[in-house]
Motif scaffolding. Structure first.
Motif, PDB file in Angstrom:
ATOM      1  N   UNK A 203      45.978  37.372  51.658  1.00  0.00           N
ATOM      2  CA  UNK A 203      46.674  38.672  51.770  1.00  0.00           C
ATOM      3  C   UNK A 203      46.011  39.736  50.893  1.00  0.00           C
TER       4      UNK A 203
ATOM      5  N   UNK B 269      42.867  40.881  52.378  1.00  0.00           N
ATOM      6  CA  UNK B 269      43.213  41.757  53.505  1.00  0.00           C
ATOM      7  C   UNK B 269      43.535  43.171  53.010  1.00  0.00           C
TER       8      UNK B 269
ATOM      9  N   UNK C 290      41.922  48.994  51.832  1.00  0.00           N
ATOM     10  CA  UNK C 290      41.490  50.029  50.882  1.00  0.00           C
ATOM     11  C   UNK C 290      40.030  50.405  51.110  1.00  0.00           C
TER      12      UNK C 290
ATOM     13  N   UNK D 166      39.647  44.502  41.749  1.00  0.00           N
ATOM     14  CA  UNK D 166      40.765  45.392  41.390  1.00  0.00           C
ATOM     15  C   UNK D 166      42.058  44.990  42.104  1.00  0.00           C
TER      16      UNK D 166
ATOM     17  N   UNK E 122      45.457  43.735  40.291  1.00  0.00           N
ATOM     18  CA  UNK E 122      46.748  44.379  40.588  1.00  0.00           C
ATOM     19  C   UNK E 122      47.791  43.335  40.966  1.00  0.00           C
TER      20      UNK E 122
ATOM     21  N   UNK F  98      48.885  41.475  37.975  1.00  0.00           N
ATOM     22  CA  UNK F  98      49.779  42.316  37.164  1.00  0.00           C
ATOM     23  C   UNK F  98      51.187  42.331  37.746  1.00  0.00           C
TER      24      UNK F  98
ATOM     25  N   UNK G   3      39.853  47.710  32.065  1.00  0.00           N
ATOM     26  CA  UNK G   3      40.408  47.260  33.343  1.00  0.00           C
ATOM     27  C   UNK G   3      41.768  46.593  33.189  1.00  0.00           C
TER      28      UNK G   3
ATOM     29  N   UNK H  52      43.624  46.772  30.465  1.00  0.00           N
ATOM     30  CA  UNK H  52      44.470  47.484  29.501  1.00  0.00           C
ATOM     31  C   UNK H  52      44.790  46.614  28.288  1.00  0.00           C
TER      32      UNK H  52
END
Lengths: 184, 418
Positions: free
Chosen positions: A40, A43, A48, A78, A82, A85, A150, A152
């Motif tokens: 996923x 995908x 993006x 990235x 995400x 996170x 990246x 943080x």
């Protein structure tokens, strides 16, 4: 193909997708523990990528392929971070099923493939924060400064996580070798 | 130790490049559909709204101009009518009827041509008449009878009598009197509205004077009224532009306290699309839900709001059919839905994100509203209205607490309940 993708032509986008989806999934799967989730995320990464393809600029034609691959790798990483996170970097539970691996039965490379698979499983079994830093630094070539930005986190934390990841991996490799010896 | 690490790193790099992962089935169709959707909803194109503002202004100006023309036309007709009245009064009407008195058998026969003869003039008088005073309830009804005068087939039914100077139609207690000089004057049984048959029948003064008398007896609409309004709106965050037009509509209710002052409230539903750069979008409410380090560059969104206005309405030209008014007040709102299409900067790359929020958020006194409008009476108790308005934010709206100014146009109809 790249020019077609920049123009938003679905025909070339499909060719690009079919050519690189394996590559993208293998990047994402190093970060994301569950296979289905990794599919996923890859995908989403493609969404993006194609959405932003019109902004892509490259100099010489021969550089196109490499630059696009580097760009795609960055987008996939990235997207993976995400996703981690969103899960608050919490460790995952449950094993990795066998059916997601594609190992040739009677190939000369079979042993090597099994080794690679085991090594990837070792990486995936690291705690998410260690795994991410290890992947970024060792495999994807990010610096501690970039990783800190990246994720943080502090640069020191990045270094510390990497060090702990190495220690854990070394222990795991040792265990793995001991296990193989026992089986023999 | 470094060598071990280096060897290990090399091994892992090699493993990462060549590990035997099964590649999933192609999901190209799904991906293509998503890409198409994102291309259709490609956000963040700032458009000039000058044209829309000019459009609104032109519409309002056109309305005022039309009204001016109507007023001029009405005045012009009055002038024509006065001229006709003067001409009529200069002729000797008695001479027209002189022979009829001598031969009563020809009376009906003569009366009919007489009516026809003055048909067009009668209608003209009636037109003036109805334009000037049909806002008054009873007069409006009477004017319907007058219109029938122009068409013989629509002559008022009922008892019709005549004498030398007049023809009287009596229907349902209302007498319609046609005088020889085509001063079409009617008398209602109610002496409050009409001062008396005799006075009017004998009346040789111009019709305009009779009209004035009636106007002075009229009363403004008072009391409770309800209505429906709807119209387009545009939302802007700090004059940055917009992409789409929204709409609002709902029910209003008001109470006319005096000739000039009314209070108004209502319940309106509004769908408000908007656009903003990230500068005006506050992350305070969604910090926890968004990835750390994310920066909103711009967004395009839409929200759905229930609005409860409370306004004071002042009618500063409340005469006859027309009324110009202004309102000022506050609006409380309940936002039921919000969807934002973000363009964000994350980890050095630009990405789009779509978020929708369905939690209801209430905001007491969220906007200060001002409007100016025009009302046209269309019947005994109905009014059509057109009302450009502006809503000035007192609080930030939505998940991003954005200062959103709404400008729009409401068209509506109101009805007095008494």
């Amino acid at each position: 193909m790249i020019k077609g993708c920049i123009a938003g032509d679905h025909k070339y986008q499909k060719i690009f997708y079919d050519q690189y989806r394996g590559y993208a999934l293998k990047i994402v799967f190093r970060y994301i523990y569950r296979y289905e989730r990794a599919v996923d995320v890859a995908h989403d990464g493609f969404v993006k990528l194609f959405s932003a393809f019109s902004k892509f600029k490259a100099g010489k034609d021969e550089d196109y392929g490499k630059i696009v691959m580097g760009w795609m790798k960055r987008i996939m990483i990235n997207a993976s971070i995400d996703e981690l996170r969103r899960g608050n970097m919490l460790p995952e539970i449950g094993g990795i099923p066998d059916h997601i691996w594609e190992i040739p039965d009677n190939s000369q490379d079979a042993d090597q493939q099994i080794l690679f698979k085991d090594l990837i499983i070792l990486i995936k079994e690291l705690p998410p924060a260690y795994r991410t830093v290890f992947n970024l630094y060792v495999i994807d070539g990010y610096t501690h400064s970039e990783i800190a930005d990246l994720m943080n986190i502090a640069i020191g934390t990045s270094k510390s996580n990497l060090s702990k990841a190495r220690v854990l991996l070394q222990k795991s490799i040792k265990k793995m070798e001991e296990g193989k010896l026992c089986r023999i | 130790m470094q060598d071990i690490d280096q060897n290990m790193d090399d091994l892992f790099r090699k493993a990462a490049d060549h590990y035997p992962l099964k590649i999933n089935d192609s999901r190209w169709d799904e991906l293509a559909a998503v890409i198409n959707r994102s291309q259709v909803n490609k956000p963040l194109v700032k458009k000039s709204i000058t044209g829309k503002y000019i459009g609104l202004l032109l519409l309002f100006a056109a309305l005022l101009l039309t009204d001016g023309i109507i007023v001029s036309f009405t005045r012009g007709n009055n002038a024509i009518q006065t001229i006709h009245s003067s001409l009529e009064s200069k002729t000797n009407p008695a001479s027209v009827f002189k022979n009829e008195e001598k031969d009563p058998s020809k009376k009906e026969e003569k009366l009919r041509p007489l009516t026809k003869r003055y048909e067009s003039l009668a209608f003209q008088v009636v037109s003036n008449y109805s334009t000037e005073i049909n806002a008054k309830e009873r007069i409006t009804f009477q004017s319907k009878n007058f219109i029938g005068v122009d068409n013989q087939s629509k002559m008022p039914a009922g008892k019709i009598t005549g004498n030398n100077n007049t023809l009287v139609a009596n229907k349902l207690g209302i007498e319609t009197i046609y005088t020889k000089d085509v001063k079409t004057i009617e008398k209602n049984i109610d002496p409050v509205i009409n001062p008396g048959k005799e006075a009017l029948v004998k009346n040789e003064e111009p019709v305009t004077n009779a009209i004035k008398k009636r106007i002075s007896l009229s009363r403004p609409m008072m009391g409770l009224y309800i209505g429906l309004v709807a119209g387009p709106l545009i939302d802007e965050v700090k004059n940055q532009g917009l992409k789409k037009t929204g709409y609002s509509g709902g029910m209003i209710a008001g109470y006319q306290l005096s000739k000039h002052v009314a209070v108004e409230t209502g319940i309106l539903f509004a769908s408000k699309p908007y656009f903003s750069t990230g500068k005006y979008f506050s992350m305070d409410k969604i910090t926890n839900a968004m990835p750390a380090g994310m920066q909103v560059l711009s967004l395009e969104g839409k929200n759905k709001v229930w609005e409860l206005p409370l306004k004071l309405k002042y009618d500063f030209f409340n005469r006859n059919k027309r009324n110009f008014f202004a309102t000022a007040g506050i609006t409380s709102s309940v936002m039921t839905y919000e969807k934002n299409n973000y363009l964000v900067n994350m980890n050095g790359s630009q990405q789009t994100m779509i978020s929708s929020y369905k939690n209801k958020s209430r905001s007491l006194i969220s906007t200060f509203d001002i409007s100016a409008g025009y009302e046209l009476k269309t019947g005994n108790s109905n009014k059509l209205r057109i009302e450009p308005y502006i809503q000035i934010p007192l609080k930030g709206m939505g998940i991003g607490s954005m200062p959103m100014i709404s400008t729009g146009l409401r068209l509506g109809i109101t009805k007095f309940t008494n």
